[in-house]
Design a protein around this motif. Sequence first.
Motif, short mmCIF file in Angstrom:
data_model
loop_
_atom_site.label_atom_id
_atom_site.label_comp_id
_atom_site.label_asym_id
_atom_site.label_seq_id
_atom_site.Cartn_x
_atom_site.Cartn_y
_atom_site.Cartn_z
N GLY A 64 12.26 103.35 -44.63
CA GLY A 64 11.66 102.18 -44.00
C GLY A 64 10.56 102.54 -43.02
N ILE A 65 10.11 101.53 -42.28
CA ILE A 65 9.06 101.68 -41.28
C ILE A 65 9.69 101.76 -39.90
CG2 ILE A 65 7.02 100.61 -40.24
CD1 ILE A 65 6.57 99.19 -42.94
N LEU A 66 9.29 102.76 -39.13
CA LEU A 66 9.71 102.88 -37.75
C LEU A 66 8.61 102.34 -36.85
CD1 LEU A 66 11.40 103.86 -35.34
CD2 LEU A 66 10.35 106.12 -35.65
N THR A 67 8.95 101.38 -36.00
CA THR A 67 8.01 100.88 -34.99
C THR A 67 8.46 101.39 -33.63
OG1 THR A 67 7.56 98.88 -36.26
CG2 THR A 67 6.99 98.84 -33.93
N ILE A 68 7.60 102.20 -33.00
CA ILE A 68 7.86 102.66 -31.64
C ILE A 68 7.32 101.59 -30.71
CG2 ILE A 68 7.50 104.48 -29.93
CD1 ILE A 68 7.06 106.42 -32.27
N ARG A 69 8.20 100.81 -30.16
CA ARG A 69 7.80 99.65 -29.37
C ARG A 69 7.20 100.08 -28.04
NH1 ARG A 69 11.00 95.09 -30.41
NH2 ARG A 69 9.86 94.12 -28.70
N SER A 70 6.47 99.15 -27.40
CA SER A 70 6.00 99.38 -26.05
C SER A 70 7.22 99.61 -25.15
CB SER A 70 5.19 98.19 -25.55
OG SER A 70 4.74 98.38 -24.23
N GLY A 71 7.27 100.76 -24.52
CA GLY A 71 8.47 101.15 -23.77
C GLY A 71 9.31 102.16 -24.52
N GLY A 72 9.16 102.24 -25.84
CA GLY A 72 9.82 103.27 -26.62
C GLY A 72 9.05 104.58 -26.52
N GLN A 73 9.74 105.71 -26.76
CA GLN A 73 9.11 107.01 -26.54
C GLN A 73 9.57 108.01 -27.60
OE1 GLN A 73 6.86 107.70 -24.00
NE2 GLN A 73 6.55 109.75 -24.86
N GLU A 128 8.16 112.16 -41.08
CA GLU A 128 7.97 112.02 -42.52
C GLU A 128 8.17 110.58 -42.98
OE1 GLU A 128 6.86 114.40 -44.24
OE2 GLU A 128 7.36 116.27 -43.22
N GLN A 129 7.96 109.61 -42.10
CA GLN A 129 8.08 108.22 -42.50
C GLN A 129 6.92 107.43 -41.92
OE1 GLN A 129 11.65 107.33 -39.42
NE2 GLN A 129 11.22 105.66 -40.81
N ILE A 130 6.72 106.23 -42.45
CA ILE A 130 5.67 105.35 -41.95
C ILE A 130 6.01 104.94 -40.52
CG2 ILE A 130 4.50 103.14 -42.28
CD1 ILE A 130 5.15 103.40 -45.28
N VAL A 131 5.01 105.05 -39.62
CA VAL A 131 5.25 104.78 -38.21
C VAL A 131 4.17 103.85 -37.67
CG1 VAL A 131 5.56 105.77 -35.90
CG2 VAL A 131 6.29 107.06 -37.92
N ASN A 160 3.06 112.95 -41.06
CA ASN A 160 2.74 113.26 -42.45
C ASN A 160 2.73 112.05 -43.37
OD1 ASN A 160 2.55 116.01 -41.78
ND2 ASN A 160 4.75 116.31 -42.09
N GLN A 161 2.97 110.87 -42.83
CA GLN A 161 2.90 109.64 -43.61
C GLN A 161 1.91 108.68 -42.95
OE1 GLN A 161 4.30 108.89 -46.52
NE2 GLN A 161 5.30 110.90 -46.71
N ILE A 162 1.86 107.45 -43.43
CA ILE A 162 0.95 106.45 -42.87
C ILE A 162 1.34 106.20 -41.41
CG2 ILE A 162 0.22 104.04 -43.00
CD1 ILE A 162 0.78 104.20 -46.03
N THR A 163 0.33 106.26 -40.53
CA THR A 163 0.56 106.10 -39.09
C THR A 163 -0.44 105.10 -38.54
OG1 THR A 163 1.34 108.39 -38.92
CG2 THR A 163 0.73 107.28 -36.87
N SER A 164 0.06 104.14 -37.76
CA SER A 164 -0.80 103.12 -37.17
C SER A 164 -0.61 103.11 -35.66
CB SER A 164 -0.48 101.73 -37.73
OG SER A 164 -0.67 101.70 -39.14
N PHE A 165 -1.73 103.19 -34.93
CA PHE A 165 -1.72 103.13 -33.48
C PHE A 165 -2.27 101.77 -33.05
CE2 PHE A 165 -2.17 107.61 -34.57
CZ PHE A 165 -1.24 108.23 -33.74
N THR A 166 -1.52 101.07 -32.19
CA THR A 166 -1.96 99.78 -31.71
C THR A 166 -2.64 99.93 -30.35
OG1 THR A 166 0.02 99.17 -30.47
CG2 THR A 166 0.06 98.79 -32.86
#
Length: 301
Positions: free
Chosen positions: A173-182, A192-195, A210-216
């Motif tokens: 699945g997709i891991l979302t590192i939320r605001s406040g997450g670290q 190795e997963q979509i982040v 190593n996978q698709i990465t999106s920075f907000t």
Amino acid sequence: GGGGSIQLEGTPANAATVTGTSLFVGPGGRLNANGLGVVENTLTLLSGGSITTELDDPSSEIRFNGTTQFQGGILVGDGTARQNGNAFVNADTTISIDTYDMDGQFGDTVITIDPDTTLDINSRNIDTSASNDFDGTVNVNSSTLDVAPNWQLDGTINLNQTDAAVPVLTGDGILTIRSGGQLNVSGSGNIEQIVIIEGGVFAGSEANFNQITSFTSTAMVETDGPGDAINLNGITTMSGGSYVGNGAIKFDNQVFVTQNTSIGMADTDLDGDSGSAEINIQPNVTFSVSSINLELSADDG
């Protein structure tokens, strides 16, 4: 011994509770909750043992209130397991119960995975909330954390390279590192997963995405010192954020800059180790780099 069977049959008003000395669920052993069951003991699940909730009963729940030692075995069922106490993963363990509440009822659980060990969570949910978020701490010590569903990090993941093995964070699945997450990486670490990164990433050595990465726009990315790096080896989207530190950020695949983004790290390798990165800046968007070096690999472009 660790064999035999314990049946916990309780209700929300009157939980069935087991307490006392350390409890071992060993080969052929089974601990089952029908309704609400609570384990107050230090609990060790051994290879060949099983912890279950009642078949075809999604309302059945088991709570691990004491320390849990996962040394193999299986955790399965159609209900919920709440990890209220801290957990230590000492051997490869698979969790397939429908809902494994990783951070428990209080959101402060610490899970530590020993070196050269995999914690494989195939559960449909890792929390009882709709956001499927984790508020606790996971220490991935030269080991692997594999989480199957989409999930959100409001707590902390520490990828610690404690021996020759590189710690790995992976999942379908997709891991979302939320605001406040670290997400912290000490030594090399592989993601190795979509982040999706809305929160913090700190690299104390090499963090390999190593996978698709999106920075907000709320992402806060930092490298500690010279030689430390954020390596973006998959397709990357940058929509703002903060990028600082004495290390490097390396682009080694396609990059799409969709909102104004400024890089303030000491080093930025625009074409990565391969020399074939492609940076695409959308119309009316500014991509600025304020780094000492724009090239870290000799003769690659």
